[in-house]
Design an enzyme around this catalytic site. Sequence first.
Site, PDB file in Angstrom:
ATOM      1  N   SER A   1      -2.601 -31.476 -27.771  1.00  0.00           N
ATOM      2  CA  SER A   1      -2.825 -32.960 -26.458  1.00  0.00           C
ATOM      3  C   SER A   1      -3.840 -32.536 -25.473  1.00  0.00           C
ATOM      4  O   SER A   1      -3.787 -31.632 -25.622  1.00  0.00           O
ATOM      5  CB  SER A   1      -1.402 -32.606 -26.183  1.00  0.00           C
ATOM      6  OG  SER A   1      -0.330 -32.426 -26.894  1.00  0.00           O
TER       7      SER A   1
HETATM    8  N1  SAH Z   1       2.235 -28.868 -28.745  1.00  0.00           N
HETATM    9  C1  SAH Z   1       0.504 -28.848 -29.541  1.00  0.00           C
HETATM   10  C2  SAH Z   1       0.538 -30.542 -29.882  1.00  0.00           C
HETATM   11  C3  SAH Z   1       1.388 -30.822 -30.870  1.00  0.00           C
HETATM   12  S1  SAH Z   1       1.040 -32.411 -32.445  1.00  0.00           S
HETATM   13  C4  SAH Z   1      -0.027 -28.140 -29.248  1.00  0.00           C
HETATM   14  O1  SAH Z   1      -0.287 -27.564 -27.931  1.00  0.00           O
HETATM   15  O2  SAH Z   1      -1.522 -27.931 -29.556  1.00  0.00           O
HETATM   16  C5  SAH Z   1       2.617 -32.187 -32.870  1.00  0.00           C
HETATM   17  C6  SAH Z   1       2.800 -30.962 -33.906  1.00  0.00           C
HETATM   18  O3  SAH Z   1       4.116 -31.657 -34.087  1.00  0.00           O
HETATM   19  C7  SAH Z   1       2.475 -31.314 -35.474  1.00  0.00           C
HETATM   20  O4  SAH Z   1       1.416 -30.206 -35.081  1.00  0.00           O
HETATM   21  C8  SAH Z   1       3.392 -31.145 -36.645  1.00  0.00           C
HETATM   22  O5  SAH Z   1       2.699 -30.873 -37.444  1.00  0.00           O
HETATM   23  C9  SAH Z   1       4.236 -30.893 -35.579  1.00  0.00           C
HETATM   24  N2  SAH Z   1       5.404 -31.856 -36.398  1.00  0.00           N
HETATM   25  C10 SAH Z   1       5.498 -32.979 -36.361  1.00  0.00           C
HETATM   26  N3  SAH Z   1       6.451 -33.288 -37.045  1.00  0.00           N
HETATM   27  C11 SAH Z   1       7.400 -31.933 -37.264  1.00  0.00           C
HETATM   28  C12 SAH Z   1       8.149 -31.832 -37.556  1.00  0.00           C
HETATM   29  N4  SAH Z   1       9.619 -32.769 -38.119  1.00  0.00           N
HETATM   30  N5  SAH Z   1       8.933 -30.157 -37.429  1.00  0.00           N
HETATM   31  C13 SAH Z   1       8.364 -29.693 -36.476  1.00  0.00           C
HETATM   32  N6  SAH Z   1       7.109 -29.910 -36.701  1.00  0.00           N
HETATM   33  C14 SAH Z   1       6.916 -31.045 -36.813  1.00  0.00           C
END
Ligand code: SAH
Length: 219
Positions: free
Chosen positions: A66
């Site tokens: 992000s």
């Molecule tokens: N917080 C992260 C950015 C997240 S991007 C950082 O600091 O880098 C969003 C993430 O959510 C992705 O890695 C994706 O794989 C995950 N995601 C999406 N759906 C999900 C689910 N149902 N359970 C767990 N993770 C999920």
Amino acid sequence: MTEEAAQSLAERKMQFLYALRSKGVTDARVLTAMEAVDRGPFIRGLFASRAYEDMPLPIACGQTISQPSVVGLMTQALEVQSRHKVLEIGTGSGYQAAILSKLARRVYTIDRHRRLVQEARDIFEAQGLSNITAVTADGSFGLAEQAPFDRIIVTAAAEDPPGPLLAQLKEGGIMVLPVGQSDAVQHLIRVRKTANGLEYDELRAVRFVPLLEGLGKET
Ligand code: SAH
């Protein structure tokens, strides 16, 4: 590193903090945590040189780390205190979890991609961040065995706040998450769980990858 390179890195880090402040990240504890966590190691490959820009960047498994100012605003909205147990859904690079680990007693973070969880664990270990547990699972169901949580943060967009997460939030707790359809407008919202029920407030428009069902394909 040459003296010149070290100086330019220091300058970029100062600009990074300046950008956070100018975008509304004003909480001193959050700024201190963000100063303490170097975003560099969380970005591998081509985009590593852009780690200190206030931009979302691509990471493995087609996901994104992000934008730092959004990380800061979400962390600030979460009002994390040092005795808190925090749950994050969407480990991604691990950057948000690392910042939370500086503010909370314990952080649990879940991602559906095993590879992202493994890479994040490696960074946490290398950085000595020993109060984070990273789990591969579908985070929509939360982490029942560690519930309830003082704070929950979701870093992928769902249409509505997932029921199990609301259930696993303590009374008096706060959850921050983006809601809305993935490629339409999403809003960052804050949910407070009070004795009289749930209170919602809308913080700002955002854009996140979608919260998907099940585990990532490669696992
Ligand atoms: N917080 C992260 C950015 C997240 S991007 C950082 O600091 O880098 C969003 C993430 O959510 C992705 O890695 C994706 O794989 C995950 N995601 C999406 N759906 C999900 C689910 N149902 N359970 C767990 N993770 C999920």
